[in-house]
Write a protein that holds these residues in place. Structure first.
Motif, short mmCIF file in Angstrom:
data_model
loop_
_atom_site.label_atom_id
_atom_site.label_comp_id
_atom_site.label_asym_id
_atom_site.label_seq_id
_atom_site.Cartn_x
_atom_site.Cartn_y
_atom_site.Cartn_z
N ILE A 43 0.79 13.63 16.21
CA ILE A 43 2.34 13.82 16.70
C ILE A 43 2.46 15.23 16.52
CG2 ILE A 43 4.52 13.17 15.68
CD1 ILE A 43 3.39 10.80 14.39
N ASN B 22 6.16 5.74 1.79
CA ASN B 22 6.76 7.23 1.78
C ASN B 22 7.82 7.19 0.58
OD1 ASN B 22 8.14 9.39 2.10
ND2 ASN B 22 8.02 9.35 4.33
N ARG C 237 7.30 2.66 5.57
CA ARG C 237 7.64 2.36 4.00
C ARG C 237 6.81 2.85 3.08
NH1 ARG C 237 12.17 -0.48 2.76
NH2 ARG C 237 11.11 -0.74 0.97
N ILE D 79 8.70 5.42 14.30
CA ILE D 79 8.39 5.24 12.98
C ILE D 79 9.85 4.58 12.40
CG2 ILE D 79 7.68 6.39 11.02
CD1 ILE D 79 6.72 8.66 12.73
N GLY E 198 11.18 9.58 14.18
CA GLY E 198 11.81 8.89 12.87
C GLY E 198 13.05 8.44 13.11
N ASP F 247 7.22 13.99 19.21
CA ASP F 247 8.43 13.65 18.40
C ASP F 247 9.63 14.53 18.69
OD1 ASP F 247 10.39 13.03 16.61
OD2 ASP F 247 9.13 12.59 14.96
N SER G 154 15.37 6.47 12.05
CA SER G 154 16.62 6.26 11.23
C SER G 154 17.27 7.41 10.71
CB SER G 154 16.24 5.43 9.91
OG SER G 154 15.24 6.20 9.31
N ASN G 155 16.90 8.55 10.84
CA ASN G 155 17.62 9.76 10.78
C ASN G 155 19.01 9.95 11.43
OD1 ASN G 155 15.02 10.57 9.57
ND2 ASN G 155 14.62 11.97 11.12
N ASN H 183 0.15 12.90 11.38
CA ASN H 183 1.57 13.23 11.23
C ASN H 183 1.84 14.41 10.22
OD1 ASN H 183 4.30 13.29 11.75
ND2 ASN H 183 4.46 11.12 10.35
N ASP I 118 0.20 11.04 7.17
CA ASP I 118 1.58 11.71 7.11
C ASP I 118 1.68 12.75 5.83
OD1 ASP I 118 4.06 12.87 7.34
OD2 ASP I 118 4.94 10.77 7.23
N THR J 125 9.77 9.21 -0.25
CA THR J 125 11.29 9.72 0.03
C THR J 125 12.28 8.68 -0.11
OG1 THR J 125 10.07 11.21 1.80
CG2 THR J 125 12.59 10.86 1.85
N LYS K 225 12.57 6.77 -2.42
CA LYS K 225 12.16 5.58 -3.18
C LYS K 225 11.79 6.16 -4.32
CE LYS K 225 10.63 2.82 0.61
NZ LYS K 225 10.20 3.84 1.46
N LEU L 18 5.61 17.62 16.86
CA LEU L 18 7.21 17.66 16.61
C LEU L 18 7.83 18.88 17.50
CD1 LEU L 18 7.19 17.68 12.51
CD2 LEU L 18 7.35 15.64 14.23
N1 THG Z 1 9.00 12.05 12.28
C1 THG Z 1 7.77 11.82 11.75
N2 THG Z 1 7.44 11.60 10.71
C2 THG Z 1 8.23 11.13 9.78
C3 THG Z 1 9.51 11.34 10.17
C4 THG Z 1 10.10 12.00 11.31
N3 THG Z 1 7.88 10.78 8.55
C5 THG Z 1 8.59 10.59 7.57
C6 THG Z 1 10.16 10.17 8.15
N4 THG Z 1 10.50 11.14 9.12
C7 THG Z 1 10.20 8.72 8.51
N5 THG Z 1 9.82 7.87 7.40
C8 THG Z 1 10.85 7.62 6.61
C9 THG Z 1 10.69 7.15 5.18
C10 THG Z 1 11.72 6.47 4.53
C11 THG Z 1 12.93 6.80 4.93
C12 THG Z 1 13.23 7.17 6.05
C13 THG Z 1 12.21 7.83 7.09
C14 THG Z 1 14.19 5.93 4.15
N6 THG Z 1 13.95 5.71 2.93
C15 THG Z 1 15.00 5.07 2.45
C16 THG Z 1 16.05 6.06 1.99
O1 THG Z 1 15.68 7.35 1.86
O2 THG Z 1 17.23 5.65 1.65
C17 THG Z 1 14.42 4.34 0.97
C18 THG Z 1 15.28 2.96 0.78
C19 THG Z 1 14.37 2.02 0.97
O3 THG Z 1 13.85 1.53 0.07
O4 THG Z 1 14.42 1.21 2.00
O5 THG Z 1 15.17 6.33 4.44
O6 THG Z 1 11.12 12.03 11.58
N7 THG Z 1 6.99 12.38 13.00
#
Ligand code: THG
Length: 285
Positions: free
Chosen positions: A146, A29, A27, A251, A220, A186, A222-223, A122, A96, A31, A33, A148
């Motif tokens: 890390i 990060n 969190r 992550i 990462g 990764d 959640s992607n 990272n 990172d 991106t 936000k 990739l």
């Molecule tokens: N691999 C590696 N490092 C990474 C990634 C990866 N670093 C960055 C990213 N991908 C992983 N970190 C995030 C940080 C934030 C979000 C997703 C991945 C994110 N933020 C919400 C959004 O965009 O909707 C913000 C919403 C909130 O406030 O919660 O999704 O793949 N090695």
């Protein structure tokens, strides 16, 4: 068994197939936000401090620190953010940035505050320019990194080619006497909404890394669910599958995934008497 050891000034975290899954809090990060991006542009790190505290309370074992946003000077801000995180919480950090100059500035601060410490960088990937810029930093600062599974041609579309990039990174690291234990792979989670085979390809590459090299792995995670409804459900299912294929330090947002990860560890025989699962349940009250 492969053990990646990370250290802050006060804590050691072991990442290994024999340990419970370790959570790298994502969190810090900007991106996606806007509020954090705006604060970083104003030099305001109060949200960074708050996110550090909240994520550790939610079960983060390591914290990713990323300050990359339009208008932010990472060479200035990344070391400041890393310092604040190290002064706020005891867990090791994952530094990172895509900018090797910012990485080195943060590594210097880390070495001053924790001379015996070992952060996670990272990241590096298979691109020539990145290998040449980042691997010497890993060696010089005694960090872990890390790697990739992508290179100058982008992210390979199939598992075997992603694995080939992983092999290349490992070979290049070994050329600088960086031990395999210090490389965390990764295999890159892409969006299943855009490509139905995206998760299958990632999981296939992970299986190859697990069986052929035995390296520790992050994602990462959640992607994978981007753009779809009820993302959490997809993330939970994917995390369970990826943990079976060797993911041991995702992550993630710890508050959103901790229970799913504890359940996966339990089901894979890594939580005797369900002690960790039950303890986390009791702590939530
Ligand atoms: N691999 C590696 N490092 C990474 C990634 C990866 N670093 C960055 C990213 N991908 C992983 N970190 C995030 C940080 C934030 C979000 C997703 C991945 C994110 N933020 C919400 C959004 O965009 O909707 C913000 C919403 C909130 O406030 O919660 O999704 O793949 N090695």
């Amino acid at each position: 068994m492969m053990k990646t050891i990370l250290k802050s000034a006060k804590e050691t975290v072991v990442i290994s197939p024999e340990e419970p899954t370790r959570l790298i809090g994502e969190r810090i990060n900007p991106t996606g936000k806007k509020r954090l991006a705006a604060a970083l542009n104003d030099g305001d790190l109060s949200i960074v401090k708050q996110e550090a505290e909240e994520q550790v309370a939610a079960g983060a074992d390591i914290l990713d620190v990323n300050v990359g946003a339009a208008g932010v000077d990472e060479v200035d801000m990344l070391p400041k953010a890393v310092q604040l995180v190290m002064e706020t919480v005891d867990v090791p950090v994952c530094i990172d940035s895509a900018d090797p100059v910012a990485l080195e500035a943060a590594l210097k601060v880390h070495r001053e505050l924790a001379p015996e410490g070992k952060p996670l960088i990272n990241s590096v990937n298979g691109e020539e320019e990145r290998l040449e810029a980042v691997l010497p930093l890993v060696a010089e600062y005694g960090a872990a990194v890390i790697g990739l599974a992508m290179d100058d041609d982008g992210i390979p579309p199939d598992s075997e080619k992603r694995f080939a990039v992983v092999r290349k990174i490992v070979e290049r690291a070994e050329g600088l006497d960086i031990p395999r234990e210090d490389i965390v792979i990764d295999c890159l989670a892409l969006t299943v909404g855009a490509d139905s085979q995206a998760a299958v390809v990632t999981l296939g590459a992970m299986r190859l890394v697990q069986e052929e090299l035995g390296l520790n792995m992050t994602l990462g995670a959640s992607n994978v669910s981007f753009g779809l409804p009820e993302r959490e459900v997809i993330n939970w299912a994917f995390l369970a599958m990826a943990i079976q294929n060797g993911l041991n330090c995702p992550i993630v947002d710890p508050a959103k995934v901790r229970q799913a990860v504890l359940a996966a560890d339990l089901l894979l025989g890594r939580d005797d008497y369900a002690m960790r699962y039950i303890k986390a349940y009791k702590q939530r009250g």
